[in-house]
Write a protein that holds these residues in place. Sequence first.
Motif, PDB file in Angstrom:
ATOM      1  N   VAL A  20       3.872  16.938   1.121  1.00 22.49           N
ATOM      2  CA  VAL A  20       4.860  15.875   1.332  1.00 22.49           C
ATOM      3  C   VAL A  20       5.492  15.375   0.031  1.00 22.49           C
ATOM      4  N   LYS A  21       4.679  15.222  -1.004  1.00 26.17           N
ATOM      5  CA  LYS A  21       5.210  14.697  -2.263  1.00 26.17           C
ATOM      6  C   LYS A  21       6.273  15.654  -2.832  1.00 26.17           C
ATOM      7  N   GLU A  22       5.934  16.946  -2.806  1.00 21.02           N
ATOM      8  CA  GLU A  22       6.854  17.953  -3.329  1.00 21.02           C
ATOM      9  C   GLU A  22       8.152  17.984  -2.502  1.00 21.02           C
ATOM     10  N   ILE A  23       7.997  17.884  -1.192  1.00 24.00           N
ATOM     11  CA  ILE A  23       9.185  17.887  -0.322  1.00 24.00           C
ATOM     12  C   ILE A  23      10.028  16.647  -0.608  1.00 24.00           C
ATOM     13  N   ALA A  24       9.350  15.493  -0.771  1.00 25.67           N
ATOM     14  CA  ALA A  24      10.073  14.237  -1.020  1.00 25.67           C
ATOM     15  C   ALA A  24      10.914  14.352  -2.287  1.00 25.67           C
ATOM     16  N   HIS A  25      10.315  14.891  -3.334  1.00 23.37           N
ATOM     17  CA  HIS A  25      11.063  15.045  -4.592  1.00 23.37           C
ATOM     18  C   HIS A  25      12.261  15.975  -4.412  1.00 23.37           C
ATOM     19  N   MET A  26      12.087  17.004  -3.624  1.00 24.19           N
ATOM     20  CA  MET A  26      13.163  17.973  -3.380  1.00 24.19           C
ATOM     21  C   MET A  26      14.299  17.329  -2.568  1.00 24.19           C
ATOM     22  N   VAL A  27      13.935  16.563  -1.528  1.00 24.00           N
ATOM     23  CA  VAL A  27      14.958  15.984  -0.628  1.00 24.00           C
ATOM     24  C   VAL A  27      15.835  14.950  -1.339  1.00 24.00           C
TER      25      VAL A  27
ATOM     26  N   MET B 233       0.817  -1.223   0.000  1.00 23.05           N
ATOM     27  CA  MET B 233       0.000   0.000   0.000  1.00 23.05           C
ATOM     28  C   MET B 233       0.849   1.271   0.000  1.00 23.05           C
ATOM     29  N   PHE B 234       1.976   1.233   0.687  1.00 22.67           N
ATOM     30  CA  PHE B 234       2.811   2.437   0.802  1.00 22.67           C
ATOM     31  C   PHE B 234       4.082   2.360  -0.072  1.00 22.67           C
ATOM     32  N   HIS B 235       4.190   1.315  -0.886  1.00 24.57           N
ATOM     33  CA  HIS B 235       5.350   1.134  -1.767  1.00 24.57           C
ATOM     34  C   HIS B 235       6.656   1.129  -0.964  1.00 24.57           C
TER      35      HIS B 235
ATOM     36  N   PRO C 270      -7.063   2.730  18.933  1.00 24.84           N
ATOM     37  CA  PRO C 270      -5.653   3.040  19.190  1.00 24.84           C
ATOM     38  C   PRO C 270      -4.917   1.799  19.669  1.00 24.84           C
ATOM     39  N   GLY C 271      -3.584   1.826  19.569  1.00 27.55           N
ATOM     40  CA  GLY C 271      -2.804   0.737  20.167  1.00 27.55           C
ATOM     41  C   GLY C 271      -1.697   0.186  19.297  1.00 27.55           C
ATOM     42  N   LEU C 272      -1.705   0.521  17.993  1.00 29.79           N
ATOM     43  CA  LEU C 272      -0.619   0.018  17.151  1.00 29.79           C
ATOM     44  C   LEU C 272       0.265   1.159  16.669  1.00 29.79           C
ATOM     45  N   ALA C 273       1.569   0.970  16.812  1.00 24.93           N
ATOM     46  CA  ALA C 273       2.554   1.887  16.230  1.00 24.93           C
ATOM     47  C   ALA C 273       3.041   1.239  14.941  1.00 24.93           C
ATOM     48  N   ILE C 274       2.975   1.998  13.861  1.00 29.08           N
ATOM     49  CA  ILE C 274       3.344   1.474  12.549  1.00 29.08           C
ATOM     50  C   ILE C 274       4.512   2.303  12.019  1.00 29.08           C
ATOM     51  N   VAL C 275       5.598   1.628  11.649  1.00 24.06           N
ATOM     52  CA  VAL C 275       6.757   2.348  11.110  1.00 24.06           C
ATOM     53  C   VAL C 275       7.172   1.674   9.806  1.00 24.06           C
ATOM     54  N   LEU C 276       7.197   2.458   8.733  1.00 21.07           N
ATOM     55  CA  LEU C 276       7.562   1.939   7.421  1.00 21.07           C
ATOM     56  C   LEU C 276       8.937   2.490   7.075  1.00 21.07           C
ATOM     57  N   ALA C 277       9.859   1.595   6.754  1.00 20.47           N
ATOM     58  CA  ALA C 277      11.249   2.023   6.539  1.00 20.47           C
ATOM     59  C   ALA C 277      11.725   1.616   5.145  1.00 20.47           C
ATOM     60  N   SER C 278      12.334   2.561   4.442  1.00 22.56           N
ATOM     61  CA  SER C 278      12.907   2.278   3.125  1.00 22.56           C
ATOM     62  C   SER C 278      14.209   1.489   3.304  1.00 22.56           C
ATOM     63  N   GLN C 279      14.724   0.974   2.198  1.00 27.71           N
ATOM     64  CA  GLN C 279      16.004   0.278   2.250  1.00 27.71           C
ATOM     65  C   GLN C 279      17.091   1.230   2.743  1.00 27.71           C
ATOM     66  N   ALA C 280      17.010   2.492   2.310  1.00 29.89           N
ATOM     67  CA  ALA C 280      18.018   3.476   2.746  1.00 29.89           C
ATOM     68  C   ALA C 280      17.965   3.668   4.265  1.00 29.89           C
ATOM     69  N   ALA C 281      16.762   3.650   4.827  1.00 27.35           N
ATOM     70  CA  ALA C 281      16.620   3.789   6.284  1.00 27.35           C
ATOM     71  C   ALA C 281      17.193   2.551   6.989  1.00 27.35           C
ATOM     72  N   LEU C 282      16.939   1.366   6.417  1.00 34.66           N
ATOM     73  CA  LEU C 282      17.487   0.134   7.015  1.00 34.66           C
ATOM     74  C   LEU C 282      19.020   0.144   6.946  1.00 34.66           C
TER      75      LEU C 282
ATOM     76  N   MET D  80       6.042   5.860  -0.694  1.00 30.21           N
ATOM     77  CA  MET D  80       7.463   5.944  -0.324  1.00 30.21           C
ATOM     78  C   MET D  80       8.371   6.028  -1.538  1.00 30.21           C
ATOM     79  N   SER D  81       7.886   5.549  -2.689  1.00 31.22           N
ATOM     80  CA  SER D  81       8.751   5.617  -3.876  1.00 31.22           C
ATOM     81  C   SER D  81       8.908   7.054  -4.378  1.00 31.22           C
ATOM     82  N   ASP D  82       8.154   7.986  -3.829  1.00 26.81           N
ATOM     83  CA  ASP D  82       8.368   9.412  -4.148  1.00 26.81           C
ATOM     84  C   ASP D  82       9.657   9.934  -3.521  1.00 26.81           C
TER      85      ASP D  82
END
Length: 381
Positions: free
Chosen positions: A147-154, A49-51, A196-208, A177-179
Amino acid sequence: MLNDTLLMIPGPTPVDRRILEKMARPTVAHGDKGFVEDYKEVIHDLKEMFHVDGEAFVVAGSGTLAMEMGVANILKPGDPVLVVSHGFFGDRYTAICESKGYEVDTMKAEWGNIVEVNDIKQKLKEKTYKALIVTHVDTSTGVVAPVKEIAHMVRNFEDTLFLVDGVCASAGIEENMSDGIDVIITGSQKAFGMPPGLAIVLASQAALNRRKKLGEIPDYYVDFARWQPIMENPAKYFATPPVNLLWALQEALTIIKEEGLDARLERHTKTGQAMQAAFEALGFKVLAEEGHRAPTLSCLAYMEGIDDVAFRAKLEEEGVMSAGGLAGYAGRSFRLGHMGNIGIHDMVAVIAALERSLASFGQEDALGKGVAALQKAYIEA
Ligand code: PMP
């Protein structure tokens, strides 16, 4: 149903009966074969869902734990980090980063407005930051960041990882995330439409990769290195997963797949526009500037002569639970969520309850005005 109160605070949001029923199943062992498959499906669906080209982490905890988990795995004490704050939750990220000993710079906008992308770019050129942190929707102001515009800039800043706080946006506003997003941290209780009750963290390969480079980190429970083997194979144990909440997420994701993600995001846009048209027709001021208004919630300033506590008590009596304004907005405004699994029936009910509440404060001419504006904007959107 008769006398049910509509939970319209900006999270938790109303929970679909299908999710409640799934959660009500008898708890099984976390090593149960069926549950292990369910957990795998949740991780797989989130990645799709989040690529996500790295890993999806789902652990017991609130959004604030996800905030800590996000930074603890990509930064070490002394690292420079840039936080863009559009309100209370942006400021919370600054506080978290300071508590962990990072070297924090914070850019702030006037509440209701955004920090311009070009200004962020300028700041990134002046200094090498190890991470940039942006709250997608600051729940205190109802402002949505581009966010999309910032992602492309970063992407042009090789050493800078981009982390997005999606607690009040994920599953309601596009986050791909592919942006160029490296980490999304989020929670279950808002646009996912779960308790409430779940913390969700999605990490790119670069983050790993960054996590690997950090070596030993001072954190234990939130360490990617301890959780990654479990996310790859949930039959393994690190810390007991919240079995029933994971089923709830599985059902929430099934609902999203059935609706279709694009359709869901469009529905949120339409809902935001229709609700905000109705709020304005009733005389409330939407605090986020035009063009930066979140589709997921609104922060509304009162008109002259309305007392916050008395008004919200009346609104609750009329069947709608709202939230108060935060920090500088406390007492002058209130907040209504309009995200997750809510439909047109809920929207009409909320606006009608606002009208009855205003009428009881002497504004009888409010009756019908908001609903008319809502319906018109909804049909036209
Ligand atoms: N970030 C944002 C944008 C939020 O809206 C919230 C909660 N309202 C949080 C972080 C913190 O989440 P929690 O309250 O679940 O710890």
